[in-house]
Design a protein around this motif. Structure first.
Motif, short mmCIF file in Angstrom:
data_model
loop_
_atom_site.label_atom_id
_atom_site.label_comp_id
_atom_site.label_asym_id
_atom_site.label_seq_id
_atom_site.Cartn_x
_atom_site.Cartn_y
_atom_site.Cartn_z
N LEU A 53 0.81 -1.21 0.00
CA LEU A 53 0.00 0.00 0.00
C LEU A 53 0.86 1.27 0.00
N GLY A 54 2.13 1.11 -0.31
CA GLY A 54 3.02 2.27 -0.40
C GLY A 54 3.19 2.70 -1.86
N PRO A 55 3.76 3.89 -2.06
CA PRO A 55 3.87 4.41 -3.44
C PRO A 55 4.82 3.60 -4.33
N ALA A 56 5.67 2.74 -3.74
CA ALA A 56 6.61 1.97 -4.56
C ALA A 56 5.92 0.81 -5.28
N ASN A 57 4.75 0.44 -4.80
CA ASN A 57 4.02 -0.62 -5.50
C ASN A 57 3.42 -0.05 -6.79
N LYS A 58 3.23 -0.93 -7.76
CA LYS A 58 2.62 -0.48 -9.02
C LYS A 58 1.34 -1.26 -9.26
N LEU A 59 0.48 -0.67 -10.03
CA LEU A 59 -0.82 -1.28 -10.32
C LEU A 59 -0.96 -1.31 -11.84
N ILE A 60 -1.07 -2.53 -12.37
CA ILE A 60 -1.11 -2.68 -13.83
C ILE A 60 -2.46 -3.21 -14.30
N PHE A 61 -3.05 -2.52 -15.25
CA PHE A 61 -4.24 -3.01 -15.94
C PHE A 61 -3.75 -3.58 -17.27
N ALA A 62 -3.97 -4.87 -17.49
CA ALA A 62 -3.33 -5.50 -18.65
C ALA A 62 -4.32 -6.35 -19.45
N ALA A 63 -4.45 -6.04 -20.73
CA ALA A 63 -5.30 -6.83 -21.62
C ALA A 63 -4.43 -7.85 -22.36
N GLY A 64 -5.04 -8.85 -22.93
CA GLY A 64 -4.33 -9.86 -23.68
C GLY A 64 -4.46 -9.63 -25.17
N PRO A 65 -3.68 -10.37 -25.98
CA PRO A 65 -3.78 -10.19 -27.42
C PRO A 65 -5.13 -10.59 -28.02
N LEU A 66 -5.86 -11.47 -27.35
CA LEU A 66 -7.19 -11.84 -27.88
C LEU A 66 -8.28 -10.87 -27.41
N LEU A 109 -1.39 -2.34 -22.13
CA LEU A 109 -1.24 -2.27 -20.68
C LEU A 109 -1.25 -0.81 -20.21
N LEU A 110 -1.78 -0.64 -19.02
CA LEU A 110 -1.69 0.64 -18.34
C LEU A 110 -0.96 0.40 -17.03
N ILE A 111 0.19 1.05 -16.86
CA ILE A 111 0.98 0.89 -15.63
C ILE A 111 0.80 2.16 -14.80
N ILE A 112 0.33 1.97 -13.57
CA ILE A 112 0.11 3.12 -12.69
C ILE A 112 1.15 3.10 -11.57
N GLU A 113 1.85 4.21 -11.41
CA GLU A 113 2.93 4.30 -10.42
C GLU A 113 2.67 5.43 -9.44
N GLY A 114 3.39 5.36 -8.31
CA GLY A 114 3.38 6.48 -7.36
C GLY A 114 2.07 6.64 -6.63
N LYS A 115 1.84 7.85 -6.19
CA LYS A 115 0.62 8.15 -5.43
C LYS A 115 0.21 9.58 -5.69
N ALA A 116 -1.05 9.77 -6.03
CA ALA A 116 -1.53 11.12 -6.28
C ALA A 116 -1.66 11.89 -4.97
N ALA A 117 -1.38 13.19 -5.01
CA ALA A 117 -1.46 14.00 -3.80
C ALA A 117 -2.90 14.12 -3.33
N MET A 192 -5.32 0.47 -5.31
CA MET A 192 -5.82 1.63 -6.05
C MET A 192 -6.15 2.77 -5.08
N GLY A 193 -6.80 2.42 -3.98
CA GLY A 193 -7.14 3.43 -2.98
C GLY A 193 -5.90 4.06 -2.37
N SER A 194 -4.86 3.24 -2.16
CA SER A 194 -3.63 3.76 -1.55
C SER A 194 -2.94 4.77 -2.46
N LYS A 195 -3.26 4.71 -3.74
CA LYS A 195 -2.68 5.66 -4.70
C LYS A 195 -3.57 6.88 -4.91
N ASN A 196 -4.63 6.97 -4.10
CA ASN A 196 -5.60 8.06 -4.25
C ASN A 196 -6.25 8.07 -5.62
N LEU A 197 -6.35 6.86 -6.21
CA LEU A 197 -6.92 6.76 -7.55
C LEU A 197 -8.33 6.18 -7.46
#
Lengths: 603, 155
Positions: A53-66, A109-117, A192-197
C-alpha cells in the motif's frame, strides 16, 4: 503489431508524468499479455518486499492479445500488483468491456505508479490522457461514481473504479468495471485506494487487427462450436449461472459449511442456481465477446433485502450462504449487491463473516465485540449489516476489513481462519476433493480456485473424470491446470472457455491473431514460465514452503456429515510429489535446471 | 419473399459479438465504433438493446436523398447505399429517426447495415438469437408465438 496494440501507457501519479512506450515484441511473445506480461513488469520493477500500500508498489491493468477480438469469451483483462492481503504477486481478472476498450484506445497495458497528492481519476480518450481531480467523487459508491464520471467524460466510457472499501483500504477491496464486473480477489482495490486513484475511465475509437483474418475466423468458429456443444459451456452456465454448482458440490459432500465445520448443507438448494433462476433471475448477461453468458441480472423484491443488480456467482452464494449457515437467497443477493456497490470481494467478505460467526459460537467473540449483534450461524441480517460496516471500517467492520486471518489472529485464534497464504479459500472443501487442496496450498496468490480449477476434472468430469478422493495423479493434474490457466489468463480468455476448448484451440487462435506461431507445447511452457516466475518473486517477498499449507481444521478434523463424512485433506501426500514434478527442491524452490529450461535463469 | 433481420432485445446479453462480427466483415478489423450494429447496455437495469438499420419500407433516408444514392432494393427488402452517386450531404443521417445511419469521415462513407448482401454476419455470431434473419412472415409468427408462450407459463 497484430493482436497486440504495441503500446504501453505509463502514468506516474506522483509526478503527473504520462508516457507511451513501445511494447517489446520479444517480451510479448514470451509472456503473451495480461497476467503474464503484467507479472513480468512487476517482477522487473517492484521490490518484492515493498509495502503493497506504499507508493513503490505499481498497479497494472493488462489486456491480452485476444482481448477486443471475437475470440469467444476472450475479452478479459488482469489487474496485476503486489497484493495487500498476503503480499504475493497478486492480481485478479475481470470481464466486461473495460479491457477491450483499453485496447481500442490504443494500449495493451496501463501501468500506474506512485501516489496522487489528492483523489484523482485517469481519463483516457484514445491518445489523450489526463489525470483529473476526483475530490468530488471520493466517497461515492461504484454505480454513482461510474455515472458521475460518464457525465463529465463520455456516456459510453468504460469505467473501472473503487468504492468506499478501496478508499478505506479494506484489504480485500476489489476494482469494479461497468458497475458489476469485478477484479475481485487479493485486494487490488486497496492498492488503487492507496494511490488516491478513484477510477480509470476509457473511451477508445480504434481497433484490434488479426494477423491472418481468415485463419483467425476459422479458428474462432471452431472454438465457438466446441464451447456451444459442451453441456456446461453451451447450455448449463447460461441457464443457471455458476450458482448451479451449489447442488453439485453439496451432492458430492464438498460444500464447506459453517466455516468448514462440515462439508454438507442440507438446505443448500435454497441458494442454488436452480432456485435463483426460478425466483430472482431477470436475464443472463454476457461479458464482451462472450458466448457463454453466465452473468445473472437478478432482482429481490422483499423490502428487507430489496435490490437489482448482478449475481450471485457460486462462490458468492456459498460465502454468504452455507459458509455462514444461511439458506436465505434474498439476503445473499443483498449482500452481493452491497459488495458490488461498495467494492468488496464477496468470497473473502463472506468467509470472514463465517469465521467471526464460528468464533462467536465458541465464545471467543462476545456481544461486546460485535456491538450487540448475535453472530450465530444462520443470521441472515448479519451478513448485510457486517458488509456495510466492513466497507466503512465501522464497529466490528474495522477488524473484519483485515480479512479473516488477521481478524482471528487479533483475538488470539488464527486457526479459525479458512485461508491459504492469508487469502480465503473458495467453495470447494479440500477434505472432499483432494486436488483442489493442493491447488489452494500452492497457488501463487493464496486461497484461490480459478488459477488451477481441478474441480473440472475431479467433480465435473471435464474433459475427463478423476476420483475426487484419490491423491494419485493429483500433483500432475494441479500442475497442468496451473500452467494452462497462466497462459490462458495471459491471452485474455475466460476460464470458462475450458468448458469446450483447451490449449490447442487457444494456441491456434493466438497464432492467427498475433502472427506469432504458438504451438500447444509452447503455450503450456509459457504458462509454466509464468508460474515459476511468480513463485520466485513470492519466495523473494518472504514466503517459503511452510506457507504451502492449509488450515489445521482441513488437515486434521474429519468432515462430520454427508457423502464425504470422515475425510481429511491429504496434502502431505501430494505436496512432495508436486514439488518434484515442478522441478523444485524439497523446500519448494525452483531448481537451476528448471529455470534454464524456462529461460528464467538469473531471474 | 425476402428475409428480414429481426431484433429481440429481451434475448440480448450485451456481449457485442454482433459489433465485432460486423466490423471484421466490413472493415477487416475489430473496431466496434465502425460497426453497423451497436448493442447498448443500461448497467443499472441490466438491459441491452441492439440498434441497427431496420431497412424501412417507407424510408426517410431514401426520401431525403437528393441523388437516389440511398435507395430501396425491392428484391432484397433492403435499403441500399450507392457510394458513387452519393454526394455526402449526410441528409440521410439526419433523416433517420433512429440514428441508424451515420457518416464516417475517415472512410468518407455512410455507415449503415446492408444485410451483408443477404447473409448477415452479425446473425451468425449472435450466440443468443437476439438477432435472427427470417422470412418476413415467419419472423412475425415466431415473435408472436414467443410472447404467446408466456401465457402458457402462467396458466
Amino acid at each position: 503489431m497484430f493482436g497486440w496494440t504495441g503500446t504501453i501507457l505509463r502514468v506516474d501519479l506522483s509526478s503527473g508524468k504520462i508516457l507511451k512506450e513501445s511494447l517489446d515484441p520479444g517480451l510479448a511473445k514470451t509472456y503473451i499479455g495480461a497476467r503474464g506480461l503484467g507479472a513480468r513488469i512487476i517482477v522487473n520493477e517492484v521490490d518484492p518486499t515493498a509495502d503493497p500500500l506504499g507508493p513503490a508498489n505499481k498497479l497494472i491493468f493488462a489486456a491480452g492479445p485476444l482481448t477486443g477480438t471475437y475470440a469467444p469469451s476472450c475479452g478479459r483483462y488482469d489487474v496485476v500488483t503486489k497484493g495487500p492481503l498476503n503480499g504475493t504477486i497478486a492480481g485478479s481478472n475481470s470481464g466486461g468491456s473495460f479491457g477491450p476498450e483499453l485496447k481500442y484506445a490504443g494500449y495493451d497495458l496501463l501501468i500506474i505508479e506512485g501516489k496522487a497528492a489528492k483523489p484523482s481519476y485517469i481519463w483516457i480518450e484514445d491518445a489523450k490522457v489526463e489525470i483529473r481531480s476526483a475530490e468530488h467523487l471520493w466517497g461515492k459508491n461504484v454505480p454513482d461514481v461510474t455515472d458521475a464520471i460518464r457525465a463529465e467524460t463520455d456516456d459510453e466510457a468504460k469505467v473501472a473504479c473503487i468504492g468506499p472499501a478501496g478508499e478505506n483500504l479494506v484489504l480485500f477491496a476489489c476494482i469494479m468495471n461497468e458497475m458489476h464486473r469485478a477484479a475481485g480477489r487479493t485486494g487490488v482495490g486497496a492498492v488503487m485506494g492507496s494511490k488516491n486513484l478513484k477510477a480509470v475511465a476509457v473511451s477508445g475509437s480504434g481497433s484490434v487487427v488479426a494477423a491472418d483474418p481468415d485463419a483467425f475466423k476459422q479458428a474462432v468458429m471452431k472454438a465457438r462450436r466446441k464451447i456451444q456443444a459442451n453441456p456446461v459451456g453451451g447450455k448449463g452456465l447460461k441457464a443457471y449461472g455458476t450458482d448451479v454448482l451449489v447442488n453439485i458440490l453439496n451432492s458430492v459432500g464438498s460444500l464447506p459449511t459453517r466455516n468448514s465445520r462440515d462439508a454438507y448443507f442440507p438446505t443448500a438448494d435454497k441458494v442454488g442456481g436452480e432456485t435463483l433462476s426460478a425466483n430472482n433471475l431477470i436475464r443472463p448477461k454476457g461479458c464482451f465477446s462472450c458466448i457463454i453468458s453466465c452473468g445473472r441480472v437478478s432482482r429481490v423484491t422483499d423490502p428487507k433485502f430489496e435490490g437489482l443488480g448482478e449475481g450471485p456467482e457460486y462462490e458468492t452464494a456459498w460465502a454468504f450462504g452455507p459458509a455462514c449457515g444461511i439458506d436465505n437467497l434474498d439476503a445473499v443477493l443483498k449482500a452481493n449487491f452491497l459488495c458490488n456497490e461498495l467494492g468488496l470481494d464477496t468470497v473473502t467478505m463472506g468467509s470472514t463473516i463465517a469465521c467471526a460467526m464460528d468464533m462467536f459460537e465458541n465464545g471467543i467473540l462476545t456481544l461486546k465485540d460485535t456491538g450487540g449483534l448475535a453472530l450465530n450461524f444462520g443470521n441472515a441480517d448479519a451478513i448485510v449489516e457486517l458488509t456495510k460496516q466492513t466497507a466503512y471500517k465501522e464497529g466490528l467492520g474495522a477488524k473484519l476489513a483485515l480479512g479473516s486471518y488477521r481478524f482471528a489472529k487479533s483475538f488470539g485464534h488464527p486457526e479459525y481462519s479458512m485461508t491459504a497464504k492469508k487469502q480465503e479459500m473458495p467453495a470447494y472443501d479440500p477434505r472432499a476433493v483432494q486436488g483442489i487442496g493442493l491447488q489452494y496450498a500452492t497457488d501463487n496468490r493464496g486461497g484461490d480456485h480459478v488459477r488451477g480449477y481441478t474441480i473440472a476434472v475431479e467433480v465435473l468430469g471435464n474433459p475427463v473424470k478423476m476420483d475426487q478422493y484419490a491423491t494419485k495423479g493429483k500433483a500432475e493434474l494441479v500442475k497442468t491446470f496451473q500452467d494452462l490457466t497462466a497462459a490462458l489468463d495471459s491471452s485474455g480468455a475466460c476460464l470458462f472457455t475450458t468448458f469446450g476448448i483447451g490449449a490447442d484451440e487457444l494456441a491456434e487462435m493466438l497464432s492467427a491473431a498475433t502472427g506469432v506461431p504458438y504451438s500447444t507445447a509452447e503455450f503450456m511452457k509459457i504458462g509454466e514460465r509464468i508460474w515459476n516466475m511468480e513463485r520466485l518473486w513470492n519466495l523473494k517477498s518472504g514466503l517459503s514452503a511452510k506457507d504451502d499449507t492449509l488450515p489445521e481444521r482441513l488437515l486434521k478434523t474429519p468432515i462430520v456429515t454427508g457423502p464425504s463424512k470422515g475425510r481429511v485433506s491429504e496434502l502431505g501426500t501430494m505436496l512432495p510429489e508436486y514439488y518434484e514434478i515442478r522441478g523444485w527442491d524439497k523446500n519448494g524452490v525452483p531448481m537451476a535446471a528448471k529455470l534454464k529450461q524456462l529461460s528464467l535463469a538469473g531471474a | 419473399m425476402a428475409k428480414v433481420l429481426m431484433i429481440q432485445a429481451d434475448k440480448c446479453t450485451g456481449c457485442r459479438n454482433c459489433e465485432l462480427a460486423c466490423s471484421a466483415f466490413h472493415e477487416g478489423r475489430f473496431r466496434p465504433r465502425l460497426s453497423r450494429v451497436h448493442a447498448y447496455t443500461w448497467e443499472r437495469e441490466g438491459l441491452s438493446v441492439p440498434m441497427m438499420c431496420q431497412q424501412c419500407e417507407d424510408a426517410p433516408c431514401v426520401a431525403v436523398c437528393p441523388t437516389g444514392a440511398m435507395h430501396r432494393n425491392k428484391a432484397e427488402n433492403s435499403v441500399d447505399w450507392n457510394k458513387n452517386t452519393c454526394i455526402r450531404c449526410r441528409m440521410c443521417t439526419i433523416a433517420c429517426p433512429f440514428g441508424n445511419a451515420v457518416y464516417d469521415s475517415e472512410s468518407n462513407a455512410i455507415i449503415k447495415c446492408d444485410l451483408c448482401s443477404g447473409d448477415p454476419e452479425c446473425v451468425k455470431f449472435c450466440p443468443n438469437e437476439a438477432l435472427t434473419f427470417l422470412e418476413g412472415t415467419i419472423a412475425v409468427r415466431a415473435r408472436k408465438k414467443a410472447y404467446a408462450a408466456k401465457f402458457k407459463e402462467v396458466s
